[in-house]
Scaffold this active site. Structure first.
Site, short mmCIF file in Angstrom:
data_model
loop_
_atom_site.label_atom_id
_atom_site.label_comp_id
_atom_site.label_asym_id
_atom_site.label_seq_id
_atom_site.Cartn_x
_atom_site.Cartn_y
_atom_site.Cartn_z
CG HIS A 58 -1.91 1.10 1.25
ND1 HIS A 58 -2.62 1.43 2.38
CD2 HIS A 58 -2.30 2.01 0.31
CE1 HIS A 58 -3.40 2.47 2.13
NE2 HIS A 58 -3.22 2.83 0.88
CG HIS A 63 -0.07 6.25 -0.52
ND1 HIS A 63 -0.82 7.36 -0.18
CD2 HIS A 63 -0.92 5.19 -0.42
CE1 HIS A 63 -2.05 7.00 0.11
NE2 HIS A 63 -2.14 5.68 -0.03
CG ASN A 253 -7.23 2.98 0.81
OD1 ASN A 253 -6.51 3.13 1.81
ND2 ASN A 253 -8.34 3.69 0.65
#
Length: 398
Positions: A58, A63, A253
């Protein structure tokens, strides 16, 4: 039957006693005692996986690794540059949410270090994983092949054959990947009809150069970075960036509360090990296995806090913009071909949504239909605001 069945769980610790094995193998239960041992083993697996999920899959692979491309785009692509106009919706709010994550989630003593099994090693684990990160492996087909769940097959619609045919993430993801690729191909071929048009665009080349050599400086000398010489190269790079910022992030997510909100099923860390027969705690485990299991979980205060965090992370905002939505089509008023390409893409997203609903009702697909099996909706493009366990926003915005 096309499903996965666990046959053993191996748990290990650093070896501290040469006379005591550091590895423990738990097999599926055959009686009441081994049933509770199996439950504990599964909880430990989920605990380890929750940390890897947050820090590697993640945080790192969506990100953090998108940041250099966004920063370089803002620095080197003018407001009217066609590539910035294409990528703009896919960069929305990402830098802001990353700053908040560094302040609250992945900071020293922050939420991840406090609530997850990785504790104070969290950023070290992320840093170590980054050494093996490869941009050329982040496309969906390449990622599936790398993980051993697919193989190249030119006769298949998407160019790969799944080794597990009923694999919801891959099956639904390939529909979205192919739609993104078609849109990007139409867009790139309109603005960059040949290799010379790529080479003669200084903004485009400076953007890509800085994304690699400054943004990913640790890996800048790696030979696997894709070249940017032809329209085909640009299509591949942009498709991968849009995939990461939209569908890949959504799948990682927006199901976090759905899958991990009930902490006993997926604890973020465990406080007690699985006892062996010669351990002092073994008799406590035998006399009260449920109590032992519950005492292995995080505290009630920590579990409540974790549930609230996962709920926030899984929530769609009121102003979310989903894949297929384009709020600024008027900027292409002089390019009807581009507007038509965006409309086709929007129609494809609606068709994919119907196809996913159809698949979730197919009784032959045991990994997404059946008693106690949740329908796989993480790659359904649209969603209502709130926690829905579905919806693919354009960008990494939470």
């Amino acid at each position: 039957m096309g499903t996965l069945k666990p046959i053993a769980i191996e748990l290990s610790l650093p070896s501290t006693n040469p006379f005591k094995p550091s590895k423990q193998v738990i097999t599926p239960p055959v009686d009441a005692t081994t049933c509770w041992q199996w439950q504990l083993a599964k909880a430990h697996v989920c605990s380890n996986d929750s940390g890897a999920h947050e820090l590697i899959q993640h945080w790192l692979r969506t990100h953090a690794c998108m940041e250099p491309f966004i920063i370089a785009a803002r620095r080197h692509l003018s407001a009217m540059h066609p590539i910035l106009k294409l990528l703009h919706p896919h960069m929305r709010y990402t830098m802001d949410i990353n700053a908040r994550a560094r302040e609250l989630l992945v900071s020293a003593g922050g939420i991840i270090e406090s609530l997850f099994s990785t504790k104070e090693c969290s950023m070290e684990i992320t840093s170590f994983a980054y050494k093996n990160w490869r941009f050329d492996m982040e496309s969906l087909p390449a990622d599936l092949i790398r993980r051993g769940v697919a193989e190249l097959d030119p006769t298949e619609p998407h160019g790969i054959k799944l080794l597990i045919e009923d694999y919801p993430y891959a099956n639904d993801g390939l529909l979205i990947w192919s739609a993104i690729e078609r849109l990007v191909k139409d867009y790139v071929n309109y603005y960059y009809p040949d290799s010379n048009s790529i080479r003669s665009d200084p903004e485009l080349n400076t953007w890509y150069y800085e994304s690699i050599n400054v943004g990913h400086a640790d890996l800048r000398h790696e030979s696997w970075w894709p070249n940017l010489s032809t329209p085909k190269d640009l299509v591949s790079i942009l498709t991968t960036l849009i995939w990461i910022s939209s569908a890949k992030h959504a799948a990682l997510n927006f199901g976090q509360y759905h899958y991990g909100g009930y902490v006993p099923v997926r604890p973020s860390y465990m406080r007690r090990l699985i006892p062996n027969e010669d351990d002092p705690e073994y008799q406590k485990f035998i006399s009260d296995p449920e109590g032992y299991f519950l005492s292995s979980l995080p505290s009630l205060r920590e579990m409540a806090f974790l549930m609230s965090i996962l709920e926030n992370l899984s929530t769609h905002s009121e102003d979310e913009e989903y894949l297929g939505d384009r709020k600024e089509l008027s900027t292409w008023r002089g390019s009807p071909e581009i507007i038509e390409a965006f409309y086709r893409f929007s129609m494809e997203m609606k068709a994919i949504e119907k196809e996913v609903e159809k698949r979730n009702s197919d009784t032959k697909l045991r990994n997404r239909f059946g008693a106690g099996v949740s329908p796989y909706q993480l790659l359904v493009p649209s969603s209502e605001p709130g926690v829905s366990c579905r919806g693919v926003p354009n960008s990494i915005s939470i």
